[in-house]
Design an enzyme around this catalytic site. Structure first.
Site, PDB file in Angstrom:
ATOM      1  CE  LYS A   1      -3.883   1.935   2.680  1.00  0.00           C
ATOM      2  NZ  LYS A   1      -4.724   1.856   3.978  1.00  0.00           N
TER       3      LYS A   1
ATOM      4  CB  SER B   1      -8.457   0.920   5.522  1.00  0.00           C
ATOM      5  OG  SER B   1      -9.235   1.815   5.426  1.00  0.00           O
TER       6      SER B   1
ATOM      7  CB  SER C   1      -8.128   3.916   2.781  1.00  0.00           C
ATOM      8  OG  SER C   1      -7.322   3.019   3.913  1.00  0.00           O
TER       9      SER C   1
HETATM   10  N1  GLN Z   1     -13.207   4.208   6.284  1.00  0.00           N
HETATM   11  C1  GLN Z   1     -12.651   4.569   7.594  1.00  0.00           C
HETATM   12  C2  GLN Z   1     -12.119   6.030   7.370  1.00  0.00           C
HETATM   13  O1  GLN Z   1     -12.520   6.749   6.583  1.00  0.00           O
HETATM   14  C3  GLN Z   1     -11.513   3.520   7.913  1.00  0.00           C
HETATM   15  C4  GLN Z   1     -10.448   3.824   6.918  1.00  0.00           C
HETATM   16  C5  GLN Z   1      -9.238   2.953   7.532  1.00  0.00           C
HETATM   17  O2  GLN Z   1      -9.371   1.907   8.236  1.00  0.00           O
HETATM   18  N2  GLN Z   1      -7.983   3.514   7.139  1.00  0.00           N
HETATM   19  O3  GLN Z   1     -11.498   6.548   8.497  1.00  0.00           O
END
Ligand code: GLN
Length: 445
Positions: free
Chosen positions: A52, A151, A127
């Site tokens: 990532k 995410s 994400s």
């Molecule tokens: N969807 C959540 C957010 O927007 C979690 C994102 C994540 O785990 N990085 O913060």
């Protein structure tokens, strides 16, 4: 070379990679071949992987999905990147993601959305959507993601792969660009639990450069995959099967749970009474931490800098106005608001108290059962562009976010389909019980 060819052929449609590091990958693959020929191949020798784009990589851009870091090249490797290299793993490049890991659909990337390989009109989740799509499309057998509020698990569910969020402190965060430091955790995404086990063994462990990483022996996860599940006590949190759960997702998850019963597990209902407070608490705590972490992007030290600033304040304002996308700005505004004098007690402190209650819910449940099971996400992957308002997007994380607030580990396991879109079964366990999660996932597969 065949993995690189496949990326070349398919990633034009998927957009799962931000950077493909062909030359470095071929050189690393040669080195792995030589090590193998010399009889000293390490655990991941020659294994193609993707990272990532939140993990710092020496000499290779680390963009975090943001215009702000489009030109940022880290002068060092993240600890997990270093460990993968030492184990002979070959990174093919950096995967697409929501900007600064803020999002649940990968539509918040400066580099454009990623498409779900099962259905190109669907999102891959986020994400870590680039990592999930790359694995699901067979571009790489495994990838690293990060999970602050779901995410790793939610994109794994949407793309039909296995994704593990380790216990907070199990994996070093050194060199992982910070979103919400008390919640962020890196982890493996792969087709199978066995592959996740191999990767977790490689990346886990104490790191003197991350004071929140825990000095605790890393188990041989691969060796424990077949530990019998007879007598395993599974709790189904009743709050995870209520309103808002898609019926096809529920059916797939309940079918998966029957498979565990046939393997000798016992199933009962449990309650996590503060579940409904997880999203509100998270959307105070995560933006508060993010607003602090993202204050470093000021046009002076990293990445983007506006043209011809007239003075320091103009430099800050225009750099940040140009460099950050809409969702990141929204989070910074929420975070600075909830931390400001006069609101701090009512929002931030209150959210920390709620966090404690949420953690206690899990500890109480684990007094009665070994693992918890439920859906990873309330729906299968939705269409690109379908979730227009931020709050409905935030509700995507209803089953994943509490896990980060509690610091416990969680895994998403492919458990069938709703139409042509995959469904994930989420399994949760007490702190540091990753071996159990991986075994439970493996024996289903
Ligand atoms: N969807 C959540 C957010 O927007 C979690 C994102 C994540 O785990 N990085 O913060």
């Amino acid at each position: 070379q065949s993995a690189l060819d496949r990326i070349q052929r398919l990633d034009g449609d998927l957009n799962s990679f931000i950077s493909v590091t062909t030359e470095q990958a071929l050189a690393d693959a040669d080195a792995a071949d030589q090590a193998r020929a010399a009889g000293d191949a390490a655990a991941l020798a020659g294994l193609p992987l993707a990272l990532k784009d939140i993990f710092c990589t020496q000499g290779v851009r680390t963009s975090c999905g943001s215009k702000m870091l489009d030109s940022f090249v880290a002068p060092y490797d993240a600890t997990v990147v270093e460990k993968i290299r030492q184990a002979g793993g070959v990174s093919l490049g950096k995967t697409n993601m929501d900007e600064f890991a803020m999002g649940s659909s990968n539509e918040n990337s400066f580099y454009g959305p990623v498409k779900n390989p099962w259905d190109l009109s669907a999102v891959p989740g986020g994400s870590s959507g680039g990592s999930a799509a790359a694995v699901a499309a067979g571009l790489v057998p495994a990838a690293l993601g990060t999970d602050t509020g779901g995410s790793i698990r939610q994109p794994a569910a949407f793309c039909g792969i296995t994704g593990l969020k380790p216990t907070y402190g199990r994996v070093s965060r050194y060199g992982m660009v910070a979103y919400a430091s008390s919640l962020d955790q890196g982890g493996p995404m792969a087709r199978t639990a066995a592959d996740c086990a191999l990767l977790l063994e490689t990346i886990a462990g104490h790191d003197v450069r991350d004071s929140t990483s825990v000095a605790r022996v890393v188990p041989d996860y691969s060796a424990e995959l077949d530990t019998s599940l007879a007598g395993l006590k599974i709790g189904l949190p009743k709050e995870y099967f209520g309103d808002g759960l898609d019926p096809e997702v529920e059916t797939a998850v309940r079918e998966a749970i029957k498979v565990y019963e046939s393997l000798g597990a016992k199933v009962c209902e449990v309650s996590l009474p503060h579940t409904h407070l997880a999203i509100p608490a998270y959307y105070v705590i995560a933006p508060a931490e993010a607003s602090s972490n993202l204050s470093r992007y000021d046009g002076v030290r990293f990445g983007h800098r506006c043209e011809d600033p007239t003075d320091l304040e103009d430099l800050y304002k225009r750099t940040r106005a140009e460099g950050f996308g809409e969702e990141v700005k929204r989070r910074i505004l929420i975070g600075t608001h909830t931390l400001s004098e006069g609101f701090f007690d009512a929002y931030y402190l209150k959210a920390q108290q709620v966090r404690r209650l949420i953690r206690q819910d899990f500890l109480d449940a684990f007094d009665e059962v070994d693992v918890l099971m439920g859906p990873t996400a309330p729906t299968p992957a939705f269409d690109l562009g379908a979730q227009k308002d931020p709050v409905s997007m935030y509700l995507q994380d209803i089953y994943t976010i509490a896990v980060n607030l509690a610091g416990i580990p969680g895994i998403s396991v492919p458990a069938g389909f709703a139409g042509n879109r995959p469904v994930g079964l989420q399994v949760l366990a007490p702190h540091f019980a990753e071996a159990q999660l991986l075994g439970v996932a493996h024996q289903f597969q």
